[in-house]
Design an enzyme around this catalytic site. Structure first.
Site, mmCIF file in Angstrom:
data_model
loop_
_atom_site.group_PDB
_atom_site.id
_atom_site.type_symbol
_atom_site.label_atom_id
_atom_site.label_comp_id
_atom_site.label_asym_id
_atom_site.label_seq_id
_atom_site.Cartn_x
_atom_site.Cartn_y
_atom_site.Cartn_z
ATOM 1 N NE ARG A 147 -4.340 -1.528 1.643
ATOM 2 C CZ ARG A 147 -5.281 -1.948 2.465
ATOM 3 N NH1 ARG A 147 -5.140 -1.777 3.764
ATOM 4 N NH2 ARG A 147 -6.364 -2.526 1.996
ATOM 5 C CE LYS B 263 -19.969 -13.747 6.527
ATOM 6 N NZ LYS B 263 -19.716 -12.519 7.265
ATOM 7 N N GLY C 186 -8.568 -8.974 -0.727
ATOM 8 C CA GLY C 186 -7.311 -9.280 -0.058
ATOM 9 C C GLY C 186 -6.794 -10.686 -0.323
ATOM 10 N N GLY D 250 -12.983 -3.663 0.130
ATOM 11 C CA GLY D 250 -14.345 -3.179 0.352
ATOM 12 C C GLY D 250 -14.739 -2.106 -0.647
HETATM 13 P P1 AMP Z 1 -13.883 -13.482 1.419
HETATM 14 O O1 AMP Z 1 -13.275 -12.559 2.440
HETATM 15 O O2 AMP Z 1 -15.378 -13.494 1.403
HETATM 16 O O3 AMP Z 1 -13.259 -13.317 0.051
HETATM 17 O O4 AMP Z 1 -13.524 -14.947 1.931
HETATM 18 C C1 AMP Z 1 -12.218 -15.408 2.055
HETATM 19 C C2 AMP Z 1 -12.235 -16.640 2.915
HETATM 20 O O5 AMP Z 1 -13.074 -17.610 2.330
HETATM 21 C C3 AMP Z 1 -10.876 -17.286 3.060
HETATM 22 O O6 AMP Z 1 -10.437 -17.159 4.380
HETATM 23 C C4 AMP Z 1 -11.122 -18.742 2.705
HETATM 24 O O7 AMP Z 1 -10.535 -19.658 3.620
HETATM 25 C C5 AMP Z 1 -12.623 -18.862 2.776
HETATM 26 N N1 AMP Z 1 -13.128 -19.947 1.937
HETATM 27 C C6 AMP Z 1 -12.910 -20.119 0.618
HETATM 28 N N2 AMP Z 1 -13.465 -21.267 0.192
HETATM 29 C C7 AMP Z 1 -14.047 -21.838 1.256
HETATM 30 C C8 AMP Z 1 -14.774 -23.054 1.456
HETATM 31 N N3 AMP Z 1 -15.005 -23.898 0.452
HETATM 32 N N4 AMP Z 1 -15.252 -23.315 2.688
HETATM 33 C C9 AMP Z 1 -14.999 -22.461 3.715
HETATM 34 N N5 AMP Z 1 -14.324 -21.317 3.594
HETATM 35 C C10 AMP Z 1 -13.848 -20.996 2.369
#
Ligand code: AMP
Length: 404
Positions: free
Chosen positions: A36, A199, A358, A381
């Site tokens: 950054r 999510k 990230g 974000g």
């Molecule tokens: P996000 O911040 O929504 O992009 O989510 C990132 C997180 O999603 C990471 O810490 C990953 O470990 C988690 N993640 C990715 N795939 C899976 C999965 N199949 N089951 C559980 N967590 C996941």
């Protein structure tokens, strides 16, 4: 862009109050990732080259409105000084009599880094008086903190409103808006969006905003299992947002019907890497869509990787946000790494690619592919909000450029 940029304002001998995003990872008082800081270098160097007085302000962590030593920007001043090859004076606060005296004594070409703006509760409240006091430190305002542009805080919004005729975007801000702007207009097709991560809720606005413009939506990572469940598949113990099943069904309908001539192809994992827990100690490939009871899917499987890869290699425009699996664990990292390679390969063949979020950015870094992507977004974000169709307060507050 219809906003003033740093190239449109006079910097010579001016106090240039510059909002940067120096919210970097620290360990034992040492900056462990200076991405950054480096990203803001072109803007800082321009101000110094033009003989401006560079006054930097940033937030750092979440100090809850009062000074706390562990949230001091002092370690950043040290790293910045090494990177920019000049002394960086660390101010003890971000405003007040002592700070005014400090900036008024600056010579052109000098650098002062103000202490963490979040040491004051008024920052996050976008307090008008506080904004005025901050603004009084500068004669020109430059915002290069794209990563904080989705927040209407004093340093990102209030100050720009006070210095309303001289509030300009820095080079990083400009580059982010230009790259992300291409993705929300009519971008060359095939236009492939790859979404992953935990999510559905974080990315739903992006899906809705882009769905009429894209040709393929590839969904992996934890969010894929909410979609598979909504289609009626067994997902075992995989991550599912039960309350988002309706939203997932709706997305699938919109993908099919939003443009009858060109339905969006929504692609979900057809095979997986499964295990008994997120640790992945007993991870194994699983060739069917349905996940057995007692198991969870931690990554996309080889067939899905191959299919996603082929679609990515045909693309002319690519957006990737979110890992394809629990990539922090070696046993579940392959899908994410292979997608990173495919996006880099498509870019080398002429596709325009943007990677944000990230975790996907970290995965790229880990595989040494960052330089092979057209644009790597520094703002997780902020980029999701922009791609989701929202106005960013930090951008909206900048001075409108005169029509050329
Ligand atoms: P996000 O911040 O929504 O992009 O989510 C990132 C997180 O999603 C990471 O810490 C990953 O470990 C988690 N993640 C990715 N795939 C899976 C999965 N199949 N089951 C559980 N967590 C996941």
């Amino acid at each position: 862009m219809d906003k003033l940029t740093i190239d449109d304002v006079t910097l010579q001998e001016k106090r240039v109050l510059t909002r940067v995003d120096f919210n970097v990872p620290l360990e034992n008082g040492v900056v462990t990732d200076d991405t950054r800081i480096r990203a803001a270098l072109p803007t800082m160097q321009k101000i110094l080259k033009d003989n401006g007085k560079l006054i930097l302000m940033s937030h750092f962590g979440r100090p809850k409105g009062k000074p706390e030593a562990k949230y001091s920007l002092a370690p950043v001043a040290k790293r910045l000084s090494e990177l920019i090859g000049r002394p960086v004076k660390m101010a003890p606060d971000c405003l007040g009599g002592e700070i005014e005296a400090l900036v008024n004594a600056m010579a052109p070409g000098e650098i002062v880094l103000l202490e963490n703006v979040r040491f004051h509760p008024e920052e996050e409240k976008n307090d008008a008086e506080f904004s005025k006091k901050l603004a009084a430190l500068g004669e020109v305002y430059v915002n290069d903190a794209f990563g904080a542009a989705h927040r209407a805080h004093a340093s990102t919004h209030g100050v720009a409103k006070v210095l309303k005729d001289v509030a300009a975007a820095g080079y990083l801000m400009k580059a982010e808006l230009s790259a992300l702007g291409k993705l929300i207009s009519e971008a060359p097709r095939p236009y492939v969006v790859i979404l992953g991560g935990a999510k559905v809720s974080d990315k739903i606005d992006v899906i809705h905003n882009l769905i009429t413009k894209i040709s393929h939506l590839l969904i992996g990572g934890g969010m894929a299992y909410t979609f598979l469940k909504a289609q009626g598949h067994e997902v075992g113990n995989s991550l599912v947002e039960i309350e988002k099943l309706d939203i997932a069904l709706n997305v699938m309908k919109v993908a099919e019907f939003s443009n009858p001539r060109k339905p969006v192809k929504l692609e979900l994992p057809a095979d997986h890497v499964i295990a008994s827990s997120v640790e992945g100690t007993d991870a194994m490939p699983h060739k069917q869509v349905a996940i057995p009871a007692g198991k969870l899917a931690g990554d996309i499987g080889p067939k899905t990787i191959e299919h996603f890869r082929n679609l990515i290699l045909q693309a002319k425009t690519i957006l990737w946000n979110g890992p394809m699996g629990i990539f922090e664990k070696e046993a579940f990292a392959t899908g994410t790494m292979k997608i990173a390679e495919a996006v880099a390969e498509a870019t080398s063949k002429g596709a325009f690619s943007v990677v944000g979020g990230g975790d996907s950015v970290a995965a790229l870094g880990r595989s040494g592919l960052t330089a092979k992507i057209s644009h790597v977004s520094t703002g997780g974000g902020a980029s999701l909000e922009f791609l989701g169709g929202k106005d960013l307060p930090g951008v909206e507050a900048l001075t409108k450029a005169a029509k050329k």
